[in-house]
Design an enzyme around this catalytic site. Structure first.
Site, PDB file in Angstrom:
ATOM      1  N   THR A   1      -7.770 -20.301 -32.724  1.00  0.00           N
ATOM      2  CA  THR A   1      -8.524 -20.193 -31.467  1.00  0.00           C
ATOM      3  C   THR A   1      -9.946 -19.720 -31.758  1.00  0.00           C
ATOM      4  OG1 THR A   1      -6.447 -19.474 -30.474  1.00  0.00           O
ATOM      5  CG2 THR A   1      -8.393 -19.324 -29.096  1.00  0.00           C
TER       6      THR A   1
ATOM      7  N   GLY B   1      -7.991 -12.651 -31.257  1.00  0.00           N
ATOM      8  CA  GLY B   1      -6.837 -13.532 -31.097  1.00  0.00           C
ATOM      9  C   GLY B   1      -6.572 -14.281 -32.382  1.00  0.00           C
TER      10      GLY B   1
ATOM     11  N   CYS C   1      -2.412  -6.889 -35.679  1.00  0.00           N
ATOM     12  CA  CYS C   1      -3.133  -7.617 -36.721  1.00  0.00           C
ATOM     13  C   CYS C   1      -3.315  -6.768 -37.978  1.00  0.00           C
ATOM     14  CB  CYS C   1      -4.474  -8.111 -36.195  1.00  0.00           C
ATOM     15  SG  CYS C   1      -5.435  -6.808 -35.429  1.00  0.00           S
TER      16      CYS C   1
ATOM     17  N   GLU D   1     -16.580  -4.616 -34.736  1.00  0.00           N
ATOM     18  CA  GLU D   1     -16.536  -3.861 -33.494  1.00  0.00           C
ATOM     19  C   GLU D   1     -16.575  -2.385 -33.863  1.00  0.00           C
ATOM     20  OE1 GLU D   1     -12.826  -6.169 -32.041  1.00  0.00           O
ATOM     21  OE2 GLU D   1     -14.127  -6.082 -30.288  1.00  0.00           O
TER      22      GLU D   1
ATOM     23  N   GLU E   1     -12.465 -11.302 -33.906  1.00  0.00           N
ATOM     24  CA  GLU E   1     -11.495 -10.491 -34.645  1.00  0.00           C
ATOM     25  C   GLU E   1     -10.201 -11.293 -34.642  1.00  0.00           C
ATOM     26  OE1 GLU E   1      -8.775  -8.570 -35.943  1.00  0.00           O
ATOM     27  OE2 GLU E   1      -8.731  -7.419 -34.088  1.00  0.00           O
TER      28      GLU E   1
ATOM     29  N   ASN F   1      -1.116  -8.581 -27.822  1.00  0.00           N
ATOM     30  CA  ASN F   1      -0.336  -7.611 -28.614  1.00  0.00           C
ATOM     31  C   ASN F   1      -0.612  -6.159 -28.240  1.00  0.00           C
ATOM     32  OD1 ASN F   1      -2.895  -8.024 -29.764  1.00  0.00           O
ATOM     33  ND2 ASN F   1      -2.198  -7.370 -31.777  1.00  0.00           N
TER      34      ASN F   1
HETATM   35  O1  TXE Z   1      -3.362 -16.295 -29.488  1.00  0.00           O
HETATM   36  P1  TXE Z   1      -4.597 -17.003 -28.865  1.00  0.00           P
HETATM   37  P2  TXE Z   1      -1.832 -16.663 -29.302  1.00  0.00           P
HETATM   38  C1  TXE Z   1      -2.326 -14.432 -33.888  1.00  0.00           C
HETATM   39  C2  TXE Z   1      -0.847 -14.426 -34.186  1.00  0.00           C
HETATM   40  C3  TXE Z   1      -0.297 -15.302 -33.144  1.00  0.00           C
HETATM   41  C4  TXE Z   1      -1.377 -16.351 -33.064  1.00  0.00           C
HETATM   42  C5  TXE Z   1      -1.420 -17.108 -31.798  1.00  0.00           C
HETATM   43  O2  TXE Z   1      -0.599 -15.004 -35.440  1.00  0.00           O
HETATM   44  O3  TXE Z   1       0.940 -15.855 -33.478  1.00  0.00           O
HETATM   45  O4  TXE Z   1      -2.558 -15.627 -33.211  1.00  0.00           O
HETATM   46  O5  TXE Z   1      -1.307 -16.212 -30.704  1.00  0.00           O
HETATM   47  C6  TXE Z   1      -7.331 -17.073 -25.294  1.00  0.00           C
HETATM   48  N1  TXE Z   1     -10.855 -20.785 -25.338  1.00  0.00           N
HETATM   49  N2  TXE Z   1      -2.781 -13.330 -33.081  1.00  0.00           N
HETATM   50  O6  TXE Z   1      -1.574 -18.102 -29.151  1.00  0.00           O
HETATM   51  O7  TXE Z   1      -4.233 -18.307 -28.277  1.00  0.00           O
HETATM   52  C7  TXE Z   1      -5.939 -16.748 -24.821  1.00  0.00           C
HETATM   53  O8  TXE Z   1      -5.757 -17.104 -23.487  1.00  0.00           O
HETATM   54  C8  TXE Z   1     -10.986 -19.481 -25.034  1.00  0.00           C
HETATM   55  C9  TXE Z   1      -3.582 -12.376 -33.746  1.00  0.00           C
HETATM   56  O9  TXE Z   1      -1.331 -15.820 -28.211  1.00  0.00           O
HETATM   57  O10 TXE Z   1      -5.662 -16.922 -29.863  1.00  0.00           O
HETATM   58  C10 TXE Z   1      -5.900 -15.248 -25.066  1.00  0.00           C
HETATM   59  O11 TXE Z   1      -6.573 -14.565 -24.019  1.00  0.00           O
HETATM   60  N3  TXE Z   1      -9.960 -18.623 -25.072  1.00  0.00           N
HETATM   61  C11 TXE Z   1      -4.232 -11.458 -32.824  1.00  0.00           C
HETATM   62  C12 TXE Z   1      -6.696 -15.111 -26.362  1.00  0.00           C
HETATM   63  O12 TXE Z   1      -7.474 -16.302 -26.463  1.00  0.00           O
HETATM   64  C13 TXE Z   1      -8.762 -19.083 -25.467  1.00  0.00           C
HETATM   65  C14 TXE Z   1      -3.581 -11.093 -31.577  1.00  0.00           C
HETATM   66  C15 TXE Z   1      -5.826 -15.003 -27.613  1.00  0.00           C
HETATM   67  O13 TXE Z   1      -4.904 -16.057 -27.632  1.00  0.00           O
HETATM   68  C16 TXE Z   1      -8.585 -20.435 -25.831  1.00  0.00           C
HETATM   69  C17 TXE Z   1      -2.815 -12.173 -31.005  1.00  0.00           C
HETATM   70  C18 TXE Z   1      -9.696 -21.306 -25.738  1.00  0.00           C
HETATM   71  N4  TXE Z   1      -9.612 -22.596 -26.034  1.00  0.00           N
HETATM   72  C19 TXE Z   1      -2.428 -13.225 -31.786  1.00  0.00           C
HETATM   73  N5  TXE Z   1      -7.294 -20.598 -26.189  1.00  0.00           N
HETATM   74  C20 TXE Z   1      -5.034 -10.347 -33.408  1.00  0.00           C
HETATM   75  N6  TXE Z   1      -6.032 -10.644 -34.231  1.00  0.00           N
HETATM   76  O14 TXE Z   1      -4.827  -9.197 -33.094  1.00  0.00           O
HETATM   77  C21 TXE Z   1      -6.685 -19.408 -26.064  1.00  0.00           C
HETATM   78  N7  TXE Z   1      -7.568 -18.493 -25.604  1.00  0.00           N
END
Ligand code: TXE
Length: 480
Positions: free
Chosen positions: A231, A227, A283, A461, A249, A151
């Site tokens: 996850t 993320g 977020c 952070e 976070e 994002n």
């Molecule tokens: O995030 P992911 P996604 C929220 C938002 C969104 C949802 C899913 O609701 O719809 O999360 O988004 C890495 N081991 N936020 O699917 O998958 C992945 O490659 C290690 C909130 O895009 O959590 C990426 O680099 N790493 C948020 C990172 O994790 C892994 C911002 C985030 O991806 C992994 C974005 C694994 N097993 C989405 N699987 C915020 N808090 O700002 C994935 N990744």
């Protein structure tokens, strides 16, 4: 077509897997490049480079580290246009936004932590009567892993890397596979700034393979992750038995609470921003708007009018307020919540539909959407949508709104609009959130602790909190 490479040991390198995944431009839905589909072997190469660089980097002077980091910041500033365009193309956000938020903030992250490390200190305790003195050594951890989302790609990537390297660690980092471009470009800047080889290593690939390999690596001793909550929970399950330090976070479903005694115009303008900035994909966005009943109808009319005036358009256009959502699958997810809202008797007051932008018919555009809900317990009010969708509903008392605000599994941030000081204090103390903004939104001072409670994460952070996370405290007790 742009093919990007991993940045390992100061060099751009093709993945050992020799396999690639497509990279889409959300503004037109076309593939415009590909990125390494790295696996554990690439992560291991990055780890080795980091391990080798660690002894020298961790004993470098603070002045040396600081100088390099300030130079990285300067180079980011000098390359603002190029980075902003790359961020926009990868993510779908307006270039105008990337130019004032994402890239300047990435530069600030390096500048801030480059300076902060020169001011970082630790405690000492004189044990009077025992002829002893205790002091705390704050030592870098070693090789650490940084995993970031799509994002705010470079902004959040550097928010982790900068404190990690400032504190003397070497890093294996993975940006989101959905938005890898600015992290790729950062490698070149680091080399130009004189960052020693191996201090920062950037490995591209999917979460389930590259991210997983970083998390599982037995010698990567700390993981800083931003993320999704699911996850984060997955990473925590892997890291806990290995006793890794963890900073998570995660998601949010933040309340924006508006009392009748607020500065109305300021509130209205900021609420449009806190609802839809970055297509609502922050977020910290205030996606649940609670309005005191006495001004509810007025707010509803004024807010909907302002939201309808927002221009959805191609991210490169100066007059675009709302660009494209990050991916087709994310667009589908966000749209599905609009259907859920309708099935739960939510009333769509604005938006609710995809938008076709002339010349870019395959882009992922959605009109900013306002849904009036009758219960705070409906799914659109409880689950993180992470798109340009907000709910609104009235409240009649402070107690009632506090209960509704806290009745979600998340606890990242909250926004409060009021001029009543006592209420400000009461609410700030009772809101379950890591950050409370009063009469403002997303005003950031990088010295402050940043993070959430409940399912919004673990740890903080920002400022010295980040430097504490990226160091191991060791107590030294000297008897004299
Ligand atoms: O995030 P992911 P996604 C929220 C938002 C969104 C949802 C899913 O609701 O719809 O999360 O988004 C890495 N081991 N936020 O699917 O998958 C992945 O490659 C290690 C909130 O895009 O959590 C990426 O680099 N790493 C948020 C990172 O994790 C892994 C911002 C985030 O991806 C992994 C974005 C694994 N097993 C989405 N699987 C915020 N808090 O700002 C994935 N990744």
């Amino acid at each position: 077509m742009i093919r990007i490479a991993n940045y390992i040991n100061g060099q751009y390198q093709a993945p050992l897997t020799n396999s690639y995944i497509p990279n889409y431009n959300p503004s037109d839905g076309a593939i415009y490049g590909d990125i390494p589909d790295s696996d554990a072997s690439d992560v291991q190469a990055a780890y080795k480079a980091a391990e080798t660089a660690f002894p020298e980097w961790s004993t470098s002077t603070l002045e040396e580290r600081s100088k390099i980091m300030l130079r990285i910041a300067e180079l980011l500033d000098e390359n603002l246009q190029k980075f902003a365009e790359a961020e926009s193309k990868d993510n779908g956000k307006p270039v105008s936004l990337a130019k004032v938020v994402d890239i300047p903030r990435a530069a600030s992250n390096f500048r801030f932590f480059g300076n902060a490390i020169t001011q970082f200190s630790s405690e000492s305790h004189e044990s009077t009567g025992l002829n002893a003195v205790n002091f705390t050594l704050r030592q870098p951890i070693g090789v650490v892993g940084c995993i970031s989302p799509w994002n705010l790609p470079l902004y959040l990537f550097t928010w982790k890397i900068a404190p990690a390297i400032a504190a003397g660690n070497c890093v294996v980092a993975k940006p989101s596979e959905v938005t890898p471009m600015t992290a790729y470009l950062l490698g070149e800047i680091c080399t130009q700034a004189g960052l020693p080889e191996g201090v920062l290593n950037i490995v591209h690939g999917l979460g389930g393979s590259t991210g997983q390999a970083i998390t599982e690596h037995p010698k990567i001793k700390a993981i800083s992750f931003t993320g999704g909550t699911a996850t984060g929970a997955h990473i925590a399950r892997i890291a806990a038995p290995m006793f890794k330090k963890l900073s998570l976070e995660l998601g949010g479903k933040n309340p924006n609470i508006i009392f009748a005694d607020c500065d109305y115009d300021d509130m209205l303008q900021t609420t449009v921003r806190s609802s839809f900035a970055n297509q609502g994909q922050i977020c910290l966005c205030g996606s649940r708007i609670f309005v005191e009943a006495s001004i509810y109808e007025k707010f509803k009319t004024d807010f909907v009018e302002k939201v309808n005036a927002l221009k959805v358009g191609h991210p490169s256009k100066e007059d675009t307020n709302i660009g494209a959502l990050v991916s087709k699958s994310h667009l589908e997810k966000v749209k599905s919540y609009i259907d859920i809202a309708k099935s739960e008797n939510g009333k769509v007051l604005a938006g609710g539909e995809e938008v076709t932008v002339d010349g870019f018919e395959n882009g992922y555009y959605l009109a900013p959407t306002v849904i009036e809900v009758s219960s705070d317990e409906c799914r659109v009010n409880q689950e993180e949508i992470f798109g340009p969708v907000v709910t609104i509903m009235p409240f009649t008392s402070e107690d009632e709104v506090l209960q509704m605000a806290n009745k979600v599994k998340y606890g990242l941030s909250a926004t409060l609009w009021t001029n009543n000081l006592k209420r400000t204090m009461r609410m700030s103390q009772s809101l379950q959130a890591g950050i409370v903004w009063v009469n403002t939104w997303m005003m950031r001072d990088l010295r402050t602790p940043f993070g959430g409670v409940k399912e919004s994460g673990v740890g903080r952070e920002g400022g010295f909190e980040a430097l504490r996370f990226f160091t191991e405290p060791k107590n030294v007790c000297i008897k004299y």
